[in-house]
Design a protein around this motif. Structure first.
Motif, mmCIF file in Angstrom:
data_model
loop_
_atom_site.group_PDB
_atom_site.id
_atom_site.type_symbol
_atom_site.label_atom_id
_atom_site.label_comp_id
_atom_site.label_asym_id
_atom_site.label_seq_id
_atom_site.Cartn_x
_atom_site.Cartn_y
_atom_site.Cartn_z
ATOM 1 N N TYR A 91 -10.963 -34.074 -129.902
ATOM 2 C CA TYR A 91 -10.773 -35.448 -129.424
ATOM 3 C C TYR A 91 -10.824 -35.572 -127.903
ATOM 4 N N LEU A 92 -10.404 -34.539 -127.181
ATOM 5 C CA LEU A 92 -10.508 -34.600 -125.724
ATOM 6 C C LEU A 92 -11.971 -34.580 -125.275
ATOM 7 N N ARG A 93 -12.793 -33.752 -125.922
ATOM 8 C CA ARG A 93 -14.204 -33.687 -125.548
ATOM 9 C C ARG A 93 -14.941 -34.973 -125.905
ATOM 10 N N GLU A 94 -14.501 -35.661 -126.967
ATOM 11 C CA GLU A 94 -15.095 -36.962 -127.296
ATOM 12 C C GLU A 94 -14.707 -38.020 -126.270
ATOM 13 N N ARG A 95 -13.436 -38.014 -125.895
ATOM 14 C CA ARG A 95 -12.919 -39.047 -124.999
ATOM 15 C C ARG A 95 -13.309 -38.818 -123.540
ATOM 16 N N PHE A 96 -13.427 -37.552 -123.142
ATOM 17 C CA PHE A 96 -13.765 -37.201 -121.757
ATOM 18 C C PHE A 96 -15.021 -36.325 -121.762
ATOM 19 N N PRO A 97 -16.201 -36.929 -121.789
ATOM 20 C CA PRO A 97 -17.454 -36.169 -121.889
ATOM 21 C C PRO A 97 -17.653 -35.165 -120.748
ATOM 22 N N GLU A 98 -17.040 -35.406 -119.602
ATOM 23 C CA GLU A 98 -17.190 -34.466 -118.479
ATOM 24 C C GLU A 98 -16.608 -33.096 -118.802
ATOM 25 N N LEU A 99 -15.706 -33.015 -119.765
ATOM 26 C CA LEU A 99 -15.136 -31.721 -120.158
ATOM 27 C C LEU A 99 -16.190 -30.809 -120.773
ATOM 28 N N ARG A 100 -17.171 -31.395 -121.440
ATOM 29 C CA ARG A 100 -18.258 -30.601 -122.027
ATOM 30 C C ARG A 100 -19.062 -29.896 -120.940
ATOM 31 N N ARG A 101 -19.264 -30.585 -119.837
ATOM 32 C CA ARG A 101 -20.024 -30.009 -118.731
ATOM 33 C C ARG A 101 -19.238 -28.895 -118.048
ATOM 34 N N VAL A 102 -17.939 -29.085 -117.906
ATOM 35 C CA VAL A 102 -17.109 -28.138 -117.160
ATOM 36 C C VAL A 102 -16.730 -26.912 -117.988
ATOM 37 N N CYS A 103 -16.376 -27.121 -119.256
ATOM 38 C CA CYS A 103 -15.851 -26.027 -120.083
ATOM 39 C C CYS A 103 -16.819 -25.533 -121.143
ATOM 40 N N GLY A 104 -17.924 -26.176 -121.289
ATOM 41 C CA GLY A 104 -18.876 -25.768 -122.318
ATOM 42 C C GLY A 104 -18.967 -26.816 -123.412
ATOM 43 N N ARG A 105 -20.086 -26.816 -124.101
ATOM 44 C CA ARG A 105 -20.361 -27.851 -125.081
ATOM 45 C C ARG A 105 -19.546 -27.699 -126.358
ATOM 46 N N ASP A 106 -19.252 -26.467 -126.770
ATOM 47 C CA ASP A 106 -18.657 -26.249 -128.082
ATOM 48 C C ASP A 106 -17.146 -26.088 -128.099
ATOM 49 N N GLN A 107 -16.560 -25.609 -127.032
ATOM 50 C CA GLN A 107 -15.129 -25.334 -127.031
ATOM 51 C C GLN A 107 -14.506 -25.787 -125.719
ATOM 52 N N LEU A 108 -13.289 -26.279 -125.812
ATOM 53 C CA LEU A 108 -12.539 -26.634 -124.609
ATOM 54 C C LEU A 108 -11.609 -25.492 -124.219
ATOM 55 N N TRP A 109 -10.991 -24.864 -125.227
ATOM 56 C CA TRP A 109 -9.989 -23.827 -124.986
ATOM 57 C C TRP A 109 -10.566 -22.432 -125.208
ATOM 58 N N THR A 110 -9.951 -21.433 -124.579
ATOM 59 C CA THR A 110 -10.328 -20.051 -124.874
ATOM 60 C C THR A 110 -9.816 -19.705 -126.270
ATOM 61 N N GLN A 111 -10.282 -18.608 -126.819
ATOM 62 C CA GLN A 111 -9.822 -18.187 -128.141
ATOM 63 C C GLN A 111 -8.426 -17.585 -128.079
ATOM 64 N N THR A 112 -8.000 -17.155 -126.920
ATOM 65 C CA THR A 112 -6.711 -16.482 -126.795
ATOM 66 C C THR A 112 -5.571 -17.476 -126.617
ATOM 67 N N TYR A 113 -4.373 -17.008 -126.907
ATOM 68 C CA TYR A 113 -3.164 -17.795 -126.674
ATOM 69 C C TYR A 113 -1.973 -16.849 -126.665
ATOM 70 N N TYR A 114 -0.875 -17.328 -126.131
ATOM 71 C CA TYR A 114 0.389 -16.585 -126.147
ATOM 72 C C TYR A 114 1.293 -17.252 -127.175
ATOM 73 N N VAL A 115 2.032 -16.452 -127.937
ATOM 74 C CA VAL A 115 3.039 -17.001 -128.842
ATOM 75 C C VAL A 115 4.312 -16.171 -128.725
ATOM 76 N N GLY A 116 5.419 -16.868 -128.603
ATOM 77 C CA GLY A 116 6.740 -16.249 -128.615
ATOM 78 C C GLY A 116 7.565 -16.968 -129.669
ATOM 79 N N THR A 117 8.451 -16.247 -130.324
ATOM 80 C CA THR A 117 9.265 -16.868 -131.358
ATOM 81 C C THR A 117 10.665 -17.127 -130.839
#
Length: 136
Positions: A91-117
């Motif tokens: 939804y962010l890439r739909e609403r803000f098309p400039e994100l596609r240019r800056v972060c890439g056409r297919d993904q906004l986020w990296t595949q990695t993340y941190y999780v703590g319980t």
């Protein structure tokens, strides 16, 4: 946003769990400014509400997102991260098309993340309880 961990039960379990998740945009771009940051927080809250997750806290910095969410045991941390990252990315890439240019056409986020319980009781307290109750 709720104040505490979601307390619940199913037929076989009683639970009170929380997850701290952090993720970044691709290439660690500094894209979470003003409107994008506000929209990100709103989308995360919406996704949590739709899926029965309790959003305890959400904050963004210019290049990363922090969330504290409580969920039933049927939700793994990986499922929660994938749900929230996928929903916001779409939804962010739909609403803000400039994100596609800056972060890439297919993904906004990296595949990695941190999780703590997190739980109601600290790890040291549980360890001490188990050690003290041994053999009783």
């Amino acid at each position: 946003m709720e104040r505490g961990l979601q307390v619940g039960r199913t037929r076989w379990t009683h639970y009170q769990t929380g997850y701290h998740l952090v993720w970044i945009p691709k290439y660690r771009r500094k894209v979470l400014t003003a409107d994008v940051a506000t929209a990100t927080k709103d989308l995360i809250a919406e996704a949590c509400l739709r899926n029965g997750l309790t959003l305890l806290a959400v904050e963004t910095d210019i290049d990363h997102v922090h969330i504290f969410v409580s969920a039933a045991p049927r939700w793994s941390p990986a499922q929660i991260a994938n749900l929230l990252k996928g929903y916001t990315s779409r939804y962010l890439r739909e609403r803000f098309p400039e994100l596609r240019r800056v972060c890439g056409r297919d993904q906004l986020w990296t595949q990695t993340y941190y999780v703590g319980t997190a739980g109601q009781v600290a790890a040291e307290t549980i360890q001490r309880y188990i050690e003290e109750c041994q053999g009783k």
